[in-house]
Write an enzyme that holds these catalytic residues in place. Structure first.
Site, short mmCIF file in Angstrom:
data_model
loop_
_atom_site.label_atom_id
_atom_site.label_comp_id
_atom_site.label_asym_id
_atom_site.label_seq_id
_atom_site.Cartn_x
_atom_site.Cartn_y
_atom_site.Cartn_z
N LEU A 242 -3.64 4.07 3.87
CA LEU A 242 -3.24 2.79 3.32
C LEU A 242 -3.40 2.88 1.80
O LEU A 242 -4.51 3.10 1.09
CB LEU A 242 -4.07 1.64 3.99
CG LEU A 242 -3.74 0.24 3.38
CD1 LEU A 242 -2.32 0.00 3.93
CD2 LEU A 242 -4.58 -0.68 4.15
N ASP A 243 -2.38 2.55 1.00
CA ASP A 243 -2.54 2.54 -0.45
C ASP A 243 -2.91 3.67 -1.11
O ASP A 243 -3.45 3.51 -2.18
CB ASP A 243 -3.39 1.20 -0.82
CG ASP A 243 -2.44 -0.23 -0.59
OD1 ASP A 243 -1.35 0.09 -0.10
OD2 ASP A 243 -3.53 -0.96 0.02
N GLU A 244 -2.85 4.92 -0.50
CA GLU A 244 -3.42 5.92 -1.09
C GLU A 244 -2.26 6.92 -1.39
O GLU A 244 -2.47 8.38 -1.83
CB GLU A 244 -4.32 6.74 -0.16
CG GLU A 244 -5.61 5.84 0.12
CD GLU A 244 -6.44 5.94 -1.11
OE1 GLU A 244 -6.42 6.63 -1.83
OE2 GLU A 244 -7.20 4.81 -1.16
#
Length: 298
Positions: A242-244
């Site tokens: 997530l969001d990486e």
């Protein structure tokens, strides 16, 4: 698409019918640029832009983007792809050849906030972005009238905790064989690993903070509480982390103690829409090479 957009697309086709872009990744070694240039020269192609970057001249990773024009390219597209395989195999390249007149098909996902959606629609209408948009999908019905005013199909697919799997299956059924890239224009749902696996490296998100800071809910409230002096936005490719995912573009705006939460949200919205539009534009123009969770943007 409306009449104005159709006229702009026709003008785009007229300008780019003989234009292509070649993106290459391989280990750095002598002769790569010469081999690519000779390949194109032998086929009467004219290189109009060439960019390259290496992480280390002594055996590092090499990245290259070449934009070129070639007379009567339409008649040689399959031949070009087949014949370049010999060059690619010599240098063990990862590569792709993209023809500019084959527009990418872009689906837009959105929730209730409309600013990023509007920016994309405006830039498509003005010709600053060039793509086909076969659909906009939302988990709320709010923007149907807006989207359909651009003659783009709008699909409302509600998502709840209990129906998430079924909703994603419905979304995938709509998308199947119709899109090349998905843009999350403030789509406030987390995509499952199963969904992401269908479009690896082809889902672009806008995050409402300057990653990796203030991940999660209410970032502007948290920024205000911390008294930050910079707020920003990040556009990145979506992965299962997530969001990486690989970051494409970021921007910031300086603030101070006089700014309230509503001010931060308003300014943040301006940053989000411009950052997302730039990232989408670079993807559509084949300017991005993702490698090891980073991006090279030419």
């Amino acid at each position: 698409m409306n009449v104005k957009m159709n006229h702009r697309l026709q003008a785009y086709f007229d300008r780019h019918q003989n234009h292509a872009r070649l993106l290459i990744t391989c280990l750095d070694q002598p002769g790569i640029v010469a081999a690519v240039s000779k390949f194109l020269y032998d086929r009467k192609a004219n290189i109009v832009q060439s960019d390259q970057y290496t992480t280390d001249p002594e055996g590092g990773q090499f990245f290259m983007r070449v934009a070129f024009d070639m007379p009567e390219m339409k008649d040689y597209e399959d031949t070009l792809v087949r014949e370049f395989e010999e060059v690619a195999n010599t240098f063990k390249m990862e590569w792709r050849l993209s023809f500019a007149d084959q527009l990418k098909r872009m689906a837009i996902f959105v929730s209730k906030q409309e600013h990023c959606l509007l920016e994309l629609l405006w830039q498509l209408q003005s010709g600053d972005l060039t793509a086909e948009v076969p659909m906009v999908i939302s988990n709320h019905p709010d923007h149907r009238e807006l989207v359909e005013s651009f003659n783009i199909p709008f699909y409302h697919i509600p998502v709840t905790k209990d129906t998430k799997k079924e909703a994603e299956q419905e979304q995938l059924a709509l998308l199947k064989d119709k899109v090349d890239v998905i843009v999350l224009a403030r789509y406030m749902q987390i995509l499952s690993p199963e969904f992401v696996a269908h479009y690896p490296g082809k889902i672009i998100n806008i995050h409402h903070s300057f990653l990796p800071a203030f991940v999660g809910a209410k970032p502007y409230e948290r920024a205000y509480e911390r008294g930050v002096k910079l707020i920003g936005a990040t556009s990145h490719y979506v992965t299962n982390d997530l969001d990486e995912g690989p970051i494409i573009e970021q921007d910031v705006h300086r603030v101070n103690h006089r700014y309230h939460v509503d001010d931060l949200k308003r300014i943040g919205g301006h940053i989000e829409r411009s950052v997302l539009a730039r990232a989408v534009g670079w993807h559509l123009e084949d300017r991005i090479i993702a490698h090891n969770n980073k991006t090279v943007v030419f």
